[in-house]
Scaffold this active site. Structure first.
Site, PDB file in Angstrom:
ATOM      1  N   TYR A 141       0.821  -1.212   0.000  1.00 11.56           N
ATOM      2  CA  TYR A 141       0.000   0.000   0.000  1.00 11.56           C
ATOM      3  C   TYR A 141       0.856   1.264   0.000  1.00 11.56           C
ATOM      4  O   TYR A 141       0.417   2.306  -0.465  1.00 11.56           O
ATOM      5  CB  TYR A 141      -0.902   0.032   1.242  1.00 11.56           C
ATOM      6  CG  TYR A 141      -2.243  -0.628   1.065  1.00 11.56           C
ATOM      7  CD1 TYR A 141      -2.343  -1.940   0.610  1.00 11.56           C
ATOM      8  CD2 TYR A 141      -3.415   0.059   1.365  1.00 11.56           C
ATOM      9  CE1 TYR A 141      -3.578  -2.549   0.481  1.00 11.56           C
ATOM     10  CE2 TYR A 141      -4.653  -0.543   1.233  1.00 11.56           C
ATOM     11  CZ  TYR A 141      -4.733  -1.838   0.790  1.00 11.56           C
ATOM     12  OH  TYR A 141      -5.958  -2.426   0.659  1.00 11.56           O
ATOM     13  N   LYS A 187       3.104 -15.266   1.775  1.00  7.66           N
ATOM     14  CA  LYS A 187       3.245 -15.957   0.485  1.00  7.66           C
ATOM     15  C   LYS A 187       4.732 -16.272   0.312  1.00  7.66           C
ATOM     16  O   LYS A 187       5.367 -15.896  -0.681  1.00  7.66           O
ATOM     17  CB  LYS A 187       2.692 -15.042  -0.640  1.00  7.66           C
ATOM     18  CG  LYS A 187       2.551 -15.709  -1.986  1.00  7.66           C
ATOM     19  CD  LYS A 187       1.443 -16.749  -2.078  1.00  7.66           C
ATOM     20  CE  LYS A 187       1.477 -17.472  -3.410  1.00  7.66           C
ATOM     21  NZ  LYS A 187       0.499 -18.584  -3.500  1.00  7.66           N
ATOM     22  N   ASP A 219      -3.180 -18.020  -0.037  1.00  6.47           N
ATOM     23  CA  ASP A 219      -4.227 -18.681  -0.831  1.00  6.47           C
ATOM     24  C   ASP A 219      -4.881 -19.799  -0.035  1.00  6.47           C
ATOM     25  O   ASP A 219      -6.104 -19.960  -0.020  1.00  6.47           O
ATOM     26  CB  ASP A 219      -3.680 -19.182  -2.175  1.00  6.47           C
ATOM     27  CG  ASP A 219      -2.405 -19.987  -2.050  1.00  6.47           C
ATOM     28  OD1 ASP A 219      -1.776 -19.997  -0.965  1.00  6.47           O
ATOM     29  OD2 ASP A 219      -2.009 -20.618  -3.057  1.00  6.47           O
ATOM     30  N   ASP A 243      -6.277  -7.035   4.028  1.00  6.76           N
ATOM     31  CA  ASP A 243      -7.426  -6.363   3.405  1.00  6.76           C
ATOM     32  C   ASP A 243      -8.366  -7.414   2.826  1.00  6.76           C
ATOM     33  O   ASP A 243      -9.568  -7.404   3.070  1.00  6.76           O
ATOM     34  CB  ASP A 243      -6.925  -5.424   2.295  1.00  6.76           C
ATOM     35  CG  ASP A 243      -8.072  -4.741   1.575  1.00  6.76           C
ATOM     36  OD1 ASP A 243      -8.999  -4.274   2.267  1.00  6.76           O
ATOM     37  OD2 ASP A 243      -8.049  -4.675   0.332  1.00  6.76           O
ATOM     38  N   ASP A 247     -12.139  -9.131   4.541  1.00  9.85           N
ATOM     39  CA  ASP A 247     -13.444  -9.101   3.857  1.00  9.85           C
ATOM     40  C   ASP A 247     -14.078 -10.491   3.837  1.00  9.85           C
ATOM     41  O   ASP A 247     -15.277 -10.635   4.063  1.00  9.85           O
ATOM     42  CB  ASP A 247     -13.295  -8.600   2.407  1.00  9.85           C
ATOM     43  CG  ASP A 247     -13.634  -7.119   2.286  1.00  9.85           C
ATOM     44  OD1 ASP A 247     -13.397  -6.376   3.263  1.00  9.85           O
ATOM     45  OD2 ASP A 247     -14.145  -6.703   1.230  1.00  9.85           O
TER      46      ASP A 247
HETATM   47  C1  IPM Z   1     -10.398  -1.215   4.070  1.00 13.50           C
HETATM   48  C2  IPM Z   1     -10.649  -0.557   2.736  1.00 13.50           C
HETATM   49  C3  IPM Z   1      -9.480   0.355   2.451  1.00 13.50           C
HETATM   50  C4  IPM Z   1      -8.232  -0.504   2.354  1.00 13.50           C
HETATM   51  C5  IPM Z   1      -9.635   1.221   1.204  1.00 13.50           C
HETATM   52  C6  IPM Z   1     -10.916   2.007   1.224  1.00 13.50           C
HETATM   53  C7  IPM Z   1      -8.444   2.124   1.012  1.00 13.50           C
HETATM   54  O1  IPM Z   1     -10.840  -1.505   1.748  1.00 13.50           O
HETATM   55  O2  IPM Z   1     -10.326  -0.493   5.076  1.00 13.50           O
HETATM   56  O3  IPM Z   1     -10.310  -2.436   4.130  1.00 13.50           O
HETATM   57  O4  IPM Z   1      -7.957  -1.098   1.304  1.00 13.50           O
HETATM   58  O5  IPM Z   1      -7.522  -0.577   3.347  1.00 13.50           O
HETATM   59 MN    MN Z   2     -10.893  -3.572   2.488  1.00 12.30          MN
END
Ligand code: IPM
Ligand code: MN
Length: 354
Positions: A141, A187, A219, A243, A247
């Protein structure tokens, strides 16, 4: 106790859920004799509209001055075509970096009332309770060089010893507090940066002989979270892997609208729901306030060591769900569909009774 909280409502449903958070903080403040100084500031698209950039120096200063920062959500279609460094997301990244928030804690816990709302089978899901600890201010990032031209695009994934050590130390300490199990995700079969990460984890393990450590490729980790999420307790990983995995972890719990997060550094702390700005339902009094209220609980816990207040909030949320109230994102037949404001009233009422 006197505290200062900087509120960054942001975009989409951000403002309406932040309003609920303030009501909750007021209630807790009254009960525990806190004197709270609030500073409400624009971030993301809201700041772009007002100042042409997603995070101003002035707002950053308000964050440096606060004991904790509470953020709603940033982003929306309106700002999607802006230059890279002017997008709402860039504001969030700058905030994380400037406040030194290197540790992002995202719990993936299944509420019993939701086992049926998940895309996974109840028998796979029951008992899931783990935390993704994501490195937040390094890795791909932020790595340099980065850029693109007509013929190629490039980013750099690098980690220094200091960056790996501080997050991994936190992970071991957290695992020790919980069930004593840590999974480090990388990884290392492909990336040198991961081999380095892994060697640091192995080194630090010597300080925590009572924590059971396993390494897992990212993975495989993605697959394992869906196959058997109960096997995890604390997962520590780099910025981008975290990240993605957080999710997945968020989704299997049945609703992203339920999950809080904390981003911590050595001096500052920021709390925000895991979900985004949900522009499609913004301003309609439909959003789920739970992730935000739960983020407030995390704030009282981590920033103010008010564990009892945090427990009361969590308990009030669970009670409201048990009583059958649901916002639209978590609605299922036989339950009572309520608006954001109604759900908030119910949760706050339960807080008062506890
Ligand atoms: C998160 C979001 C952010 C990230 C974006 C909005 C920059 O997806 O907080 O997970 O990738 O960190
Ligand atoms: Mn995210």
């Amino acid at each position: 106790m006197n505290i200062k909280i900087t509120l960054l409502p942001g975009d989409g449903i951000g403002p309406e859920i932040t309003e609920t958070a303030v009501r909750l903080i007021r209630l807790i403040a009254e009960r525990y004799n806190l004197i709270v100084d609030y500073s409400m500031q624009p971030v993301g698209g809201a700041s772009i509209d007002e100042f042409g950039e997603p995070l101003t120096e002035q707002v950053l200063k308000e964050c440096y001055d606060a004991n904790a920062v509470l953020l709603g959500a940033v982003g929306g279609e309106k700002w999607e075509n802006m230059e890279h460094h002017r997008k709402p997301e860039a504001g969030l990244l700058k905030l994380r970096k400037s406040l030194g928030l290197y540790a992002n804690i995202r719990p993936a816990k299944i509420f019993p009332a939701f086992v049926d709302a998940s895309s996974l089978k109840a028998e796979v899901l029951t008992g899931t309770d783990f935390v993704v600890l994501r490195e937040l201010t390094g890795g791909i990032y932020f790595g340099e060089p980065r850029g693109y031209d007509d013929s190629q695009g490039w980013n750099t994934m690098s980690y220094t010893k200091e960056e790996v050590d501080r997050i991994v130390n936190m992970a071991f300490a957290m695992a020790k507090e919980r069930s004593g199990k840590l999974t480090s995700v990388d990884k290392a079969n492909v990336l040198e940066v991961s081999q380095f990460w892994r060697s640091r984890v192995n080194e630090i393990q010597n300080k925590y002989p009572d924590v059971a450590l396993q390494h897992m490729y990212v993975d495989n980790a993605a697959m394992q979270i869906v196959r058997d999420p109960t096997q995890f307790d604390v997962i520590v990983t780099s910025n981008m892997f975290g990240d993605i995995l957080s999710d997945i972890a968020g989704m299997i719990t049945g609703s992203l609208g339920m999950l809080p997060s904390a981003s911590l550094g050595d001096q500052y702390a920021l709390y925000e729901p895991v979900h985004g700005s949900a522009p499609d339902i913004a301003g309609k009094d439909m959003a789920n306030p739970i992730a935000m209220l739960s983020s407030v609980a995390m704030m009282f816990n981590h920033s103010f060591q008010m564990t009892q207040a945090a427990e009361i909030i969590e308990e009030a949320i669970e009670r409201s769900l048990e009583q059958g109230y649901r916002t639209q994102d978590i609605y299922s037949e036989g339950k009572e569909l309520v608006s954001l404001s109604k759900m908030s009233d119910i949760i706050l009422h339960n807080v008062e009774k506890l």
